[in-house]
Scaffold this motif. Structure first.
Motif, PDB file in Angstrom:
ATOM      1  N   SER A 165       0.827  -1.207   0.000  1.00  0.00           N
ATOM      2  CA  SER A 165       0.000   0.000   0.000  1.00  0.00           C
ATOM      3  C   SER A 165       0.862   1.259   0.000  1.00  0.00           C
ATOM      4  CB  SER A 165      -0.919  -0.001   1.225  1.00  0.00           C
ATOM      5  OG  SER A 165      -1.732  -1.156   1.245  1.00  0.00           O
ATOM      6  N   VAL A 166       1.956   1.230   0.751  1.00  0.00           N
ATOM      7  CA  VAL A 166       2.861   2.386   0.784  1.00  0.00           C
ATOM      8  C   VAL A 166       3.510   2.589  -0.583  1.00  0.00           C
ATOM      9  CG1 VAL A 166       4.981   3.283   1.808  1.00  0.00           C
ATOM     10  CG2 VAL A 166       3.277   2.181   3.255  1.00  0.00           C
ATOM     11  N   ILE A 167       3.923   1.501  -1.227  1.00  0.00           N
ATOM     12  CA  ILE A 167       4.542   1.611  -2.554  1.00  0.00           C
ATOM     13  C   ILE A 167       3.543   2.187  -3.558  1.00  0.00           C
ATOM     14  CG2 ILE A 167       5.489   0.272  -4.484  1.00  0.00           C
ATOM     15  CD1 ILE A 167       6.702  -1.629  -2.424  1.00  0.00           C
ATOM     16  N   TYR A 168       2.306   1.722  -3.510  1.00  0.00           N
ATOM     17  CA  TYR A 168       1.306   2.251  -4.446  1.00  0.00           C
ATOM     18  C   TYR A 168       1.032   3.727  -4.175  1.00  0.00           C
ATOM     19  CZ  TYR A 168      -2.737   2.531  -7.458  1.00  0.00           C
ATOM     20  OH  TYR A 168      -3.602   2.892  -8.470  1.00  0.00           O
ATOM     21  N   ARG A 169       0.966   4.127  -2.909  1.00  0.00           N
ATOM     22  CA  ARG A 169       0.754   5.542  -2.592  1.00  0.00           C
ATOM     23  C   ARG A 169       1.892   6.399  -3.130  1.00  0.00           C
ATOM     24  NH1 ARG A 169      -3.031   6.710   1.531  1.00  0.00           N
ATOM     25  NH2 ARG A 169      -4.000   4.850   2.435  1.00  0.00           N
ATOM     26  N   ARG A 170       3.113   5.896  -3.042  1.00  0.00           N
ATOM     27  CA  ARG A 170       4.246   6.644  -3.585  1.00  0.00           C
ATOM     28  C   ARG A 170       4.122   6.797  -5.091  1.00  0.00           C
ATOM     29  NH1 ARG A 170       9.915   4.432  -2.224  1.00  0.00           N
ATOM     30  NH2 ARG A 170      10.360   6.193  -3.617  1.00  0.00           N
ATOM     31  N   ALA A 171       3.741   5.724  -5.760  1.00  0.00           N
ATOM     32  CA  ALA A 171       3.573   5.789  -7.219  1.00  0.00           C
ATOM     33  C   ALA A 171       2.476   6.783  -7.596  1.00  0.00           C
ATOM     34  CB  ALA A 171       3.253   4.406  -7.773  1.00  0.00           C
ATOM     35  N   LEU A 172       1.401   6.818  -6.809  1.00  0.00           N
ATOM     36  CA  LEU A 172       0.310   7.747  -7.088  1.00  0.00           C
ATOM     37  C   LEU A 172       0.737   9.190  -6.825  1.00  0.00           C
ATOM     38  CD1 LEU A 172      -2.691   7.899  -7.902  1.00  0.00           C
ATOM     39  CD2 LEU A 172      -3.267   7.725  -5.482  1.00  0.00           C
ATOM     40  N   ASP A 173       1.468   9.414  -5.746  1.00  0.00           N
ATOM     41  CA  ASP A 173       1.912  10.770  -5.423  1.00  0.00           C
ATOM     42  C   ASP A 173       2.916  11.302  -6.441  1.00  0.00           C
ATOM     43  OD1 ASP A 173       0.313  10.778  -3.197  1.00  0.00           O
ATOM     44  OD2 ASP A 173       1.905  10.135  -1.824  1.00  0.00           O
ATOM     45  N   GLU A 174       3.736  10.415  -7.006  1.00  0.00           N
ATOM     46  CA  GLU A 174       4.739  10.836  -7.984  1.00  0.00           C
ATOM     47  C   GLU A 174       4.214  10.783  -9.415  1.00  0.00           C
ATOM     48  OE1 GLU A 174       8.603   9.190  -7.466  1.00  0.00           O
ATOM     49  OE2 GLU A 174       8.476   9.212  -5.269  1.00  0.00           O
ATOM     50  N   ASP A 175       2.900  10.604  -9.558  1.00  0.00           N
ATOM     51  CA  ASP A 175       2.228  10.691 -10.859  1.00  0.00           C
ATOM     52  C   ASP A 175       2.786   9.679 -11.866  1.00  0.00           C
ATOM     53  OD1 ASP A 175       0.211  11.786 -12.373  1.00  0.00           O
ATOM     54  OD2 ASP A 175       1.517  13.278 -13.307  1.00  0.00           O
ATOM     55  N   LEU A 176       2.903   8.417 -11.416  1.00  0.00           N
ATOM     56  CA  LEU A 176       3.415   7.353 -12.283  1.00  0.00           C
ATOM     57  C   LEU A 176       2.305   6.529 -12.926  1.00  0.00           C
ATOM     58  CD1 LEU A 176       6.357   5.970 -10.090  1.00  0.00           C
ATOM     59  CD2 LEU A 176       6.417   7.765 -11.817  1.00  0.00           C
ATOM     60  N   LEU A 177       1.044   6.827 -12.620  1.00  0.00           N
ATOM     61  CA  LEU A 177      -0.043   5.987 -13.117  1.00  0.00           C
ATOM     62  C   LEU A 177      -0.544   6.332 -14.514  1.00  0.00           C
ATOM     63  CD1 LEU A 177      -0.128   5.112 -10.070  1.00  0.00           C
ATOM     64  CD2 LEU A 177      -2.540   4.713 -10.456  1.00  0.00           C
ATOM     65  N   PRO A 178      -0.454   7.566 -14.983  1.00  0.00           N
ATOM     66  CA  PRO A 178      -0.968   7.848 -16.335  1.00  0.00           C
ATOM     67  C   PRO A 178      -0.341   6.937 -17.391  1.00  0.00           C
ATOM     68  CG  PRO A 178      -0.526   9.895 -15.197  1.00  0.00           C
ATOM     69  CD  PRO A 178      -0.015   8.804 -14.312  1.00  0.00           C
ATOM     70  N   GLY A 179      -1.213   6.316 -18.183  1.00  0.00           N
ATOM     71  CA  GLY A 179      -0.754   5.386 -19.211  1.00  0.00           C
ATOM     72  C   GLY A 179      -0.640   3.957 -18.739  1.00  0.00           C
ATOM     73  N   ARG A 180      -0.914   3.700 -17.461  1.00  0.00           N
ATOM     74  CA  ARG A 180      -0.820   2.339 -16.916  1.00  0.00           C
ATOM     75  C   ARG A 180      -2.083   2.032 -16.128  1.00  0.00           C
ATOM     76  NH1 ARG A 180       3.747   4.701 -17.444  1.00  0.00           N
ATOM     77  NH2 ARG A 180       5.484   3.567 -18.371  1.00  0.00           N
ATOM     78  N   SER A 181      -2.423   0.764 -16.079  1.00  0.00           N
ATOM     79  CA  SER A 181      -3.655   0.373 -15.407  1.00  0.00           C
ATOM     80  C   SER A 181      -3.464   0.336 -13.894  1.00  0.00           C
ATOM     81  CB  SER A 181      -4.101  -1.013 -15.899  1.00  0.00           C
ATOM     82  OG  SER A 181      -3.161  -2.004 -15.511  1.00  0.00           O
ATOM     83  N   ILE A 182      -4.566   0.535 -13.179  1.00  0.00           N
ATOM     84  CA  ILE A 182      -4.521   0.455 -11.721  1.00  0.00           C
ATOM     85  C   ILE A 182      -4.127  -0.949 -11.281  1.00  0.00           C
ATOM     86  CG2 ILE A 182      -5.937   0.590  -9.639  1.00  0.00           C
ATOM     87  CD1 ILE A 182      -7.580   2.759 -11.003  1.00  0.00           C
TER      88      ILE A 182
END
Length: 329
Positions: A165-182
């Motif tokens: 959960s912490v790793i996913y929150r970091r990815a979300l905060d650093e805007d790494l999700l655009p172009g990739r699926s949840i």
């Protein structure tokens, strides 16, 4: 006449002041923090006032207004405090919101009437809307639910789920999700967390419970590790032995023998470039055979999810490394 009145007033004043002094002295004696026997300091523990020097119990059965639990650090104190539920990274709102149960029953277990059921349904709907007020929270809620689902299917403990959960929150905060699926980022976060906490699962195992294909999973995992600069050590084959041995039901002696085979192989550098799952499967197959237990390649292949050909190849390599180590000794 006047002097007589003044004398009487002075006498009354002296008596009053002396009484007050005695009262203050009495009050001071009642709250004294000195042992009456040795003069040592007194301390209160668990409702008892005890001398720290001689151990005399001065008072007992006092009302202890403190908590009945102990805490050794700030984190443990927050977790045990009863002012609210402990916060957790495994929920998108950190567990600070209110949850309304789906059962249409009151506190006594009786079914609610039709009007009350409609009211509760409206409350659930608005409560859900308040919990996810923007797109980021909706994204986080879906991802953390996916992580929890996959972790349950893989039998991963709570610390792995929280790390993911912490790793996913970091990815979300650093805007790494655009172009990739949840689902892809959630799967990658869970796989990385399992590796970091020493409870790894193979790529095939994680891909089987994920909702994305294996190629997307691998691609997203490499991207997340690179962008977040995650420090992940190569998987140790020994980390898989305990789980494989438990599922196969082999003895402790066979498991110990399998670990010895892997340690000899690592000293020879045999693990370099080899799949840790394949080596662990071969060791779990060889260990029981060396201790006169029966286990088939098909059983090991089913548990480890590797082919029987891989088990045979790694099996021969492990035995060769074992013979070399024995000859050198």
């Amino acid at each position: 006449m006047t002097s007589t009145r003044i004398q009487r007033y002075d006498e009354q004043t002296d008596v009053t002041e002396s009484d007050r002094t005695d009262e203050r002295t009495g009050e001071r004696d009642e709250t004294e923090t000195v042992c009456p026997e040795c003069g040592g300091d007194l301390a209160t523990h668990d409702g008892e006032t005890v001398c720290q020097e001689c151990g005399l119990v001065v008072e007992e059965d006092n009302v202890d207004r403190g908590p009945e639990w102990r805490a050794f650090d700030a984190k443990e104190k927050d977790e045990k405090s009863r002012v609210g539920a402990p916060t957790t990274k495994m929920m998108h709102d950190k567990g600070l919101s209110t949850n309304i149960g789906w059962q249409n029953r009151d506190a006594y277990g009786n079914s609610l009437g039709s009007r009350q059921r409609e009211k509760m349904q409206r409350l659930r709907k608005w409560n859900e809307r308040f919990r996810t007020r923007d797109s980021k929270e909706r994204n986080l809620k879906q991802a953390l639910g996916e992580i929890d689902r996959m972790a349950s299917a893989l039998g991963l403990p709570e610390n792995v789920r929280e790390t993911a959960s912490v790793i996913y929150r970091r990815a979300l905060d650093e805007d790494l999700l655009p172009g990739r699926s949840i689902e892809g980022v959630a799967t990658s976060a869970l796989y990385a967390a399992a590796r970091q906490t020493g409870t790894p699962r193979s790529i095939d195992e994680v891909a089987n419970v994920s909702r994305i294909d294996e190629m997307e999973f691998k691609r997203t995992y490499r991207y997340i590790v690179r962008e977040l600069n995650l420090q992940i050590q190569p998987a140790d084959p020994e980390d898989y032995v305990a789980r494989f041995a438990s599922e196969l039901g082999i003895s402790d002696e066979s498991e110990r023998r399998a670990r010895e085979l892997l340690r000899n192989a690592k000293r020879k550098g045999l693990h370099s470039g080899k799949s840790p799952v394949g080596l662990a499967a071969a060791a779990v197959y060889a260990g029981p055979l060396l201790t006169n237990e029966k286990v088939t390649q098909a059983e090991v292949s089913e548990v480890a999810q590797v082919s029987e050909v891989t088990i045979r190849n790694r099996y021969h390599e492990l035995l060769e490394a074992e013979d070399e180590a024995f000859a050198a000794a």
